[in-house]
Design an enzyme around this catalytic site. Sequence first.
Site, short mmCIF file in Angstrom:
data_model
loop_
_atom_site.label_atom_id
_atom_site.label_comp_id
_atom_site.label_asym_id
_atom_site.label_seq_id
_atom_site.Cartn_x
_atom_site.Cartn_y
_atom_site.Cartn_z
N ARG A 6 1.21 -0.71 -0.01
CA ARG A 6 -0.20 -0.10 0.08
C ARG A 6 0.96 1.32 0.31
NH1 ARG A 6 -2.44 3.67 3.94
NH2 ARG A 6 -5.13 4.43 2.98
N LYS A 26 -5.55 4.89 8.54
CA LYS A 26 -6.94 6.33 8.28
C LYS A 26 -7.38 6.79 9.25
CE LYS A 26 -9.42 4.48 4.11
NZ LYS A 26 -10.25 3.77 3.00
N SER A 47 -12.69 -2.75 -1.09
CA SER A 47 -13.05 -2.10 0.31
C SER A 47 -14.27 -1.85 0.08
CB SER A 47 -11.77 -1.23 0.70
OG SER A 47 -10.82 -1.40 0.69
#
Length: 210
Positions: A41, A139, A110
Amino acid sequence: MKKSQIDLRLYLVTEESIALESLTNIISESVSGGVSVVQLREKNQSSLSFYKKAAALKQVLNELSTPLIINDRVDIALAVGADGIHIGQDDLPLSVIKQMVPDEMIIGVSVSNLEEALEAERNGADYLGVGSIFPTKTKQDATPMAIRDLEEICRSVSIPAVAIGGINADNIALLTEKGLAGAAVVSAIMEAKNPKMASSSLLDIIKDFT
């Protein structure tokens, strides 16, 4: 590796701030402790930096017989021959991505609610990343999901669901017997003093998921 053979039980998502040499060491240790799939990521790197890191990790993970999933970037996934791509709700539509990638490439989506989960399944997702389950510094704008909503998603879809968001050794047991295929973790492994031991401890609990 065929889609049906990918083990989603302990799904490691990398942390962008870690340099490549340290990252490959952490990944090697974590795989030896039970990590079954790795998602690279990168949100703030240049395309070239992302590509170089992905290519290096693909080589390492090939030697470890462990699949590599690329977050968001279909071009990077194709360029390095990754095993899969993981997309969010604001990325290219799943229907478009399926036209761009080989049939054998696994595609994860997601989702944060039942409607998104059902739509992703309808459109051909291979697995779901469901969350955020707990508060997470990875996040910070994510709203934690109620466990009952997680259970409803697992009951309502026939494709594997992986929980993500703030999962660590202190709370992972709350996710047992919910119908999950696995758990995705970031800092619980990436920031651990002993990634192998951290992975092994998490996997011991994940074995009780279903």
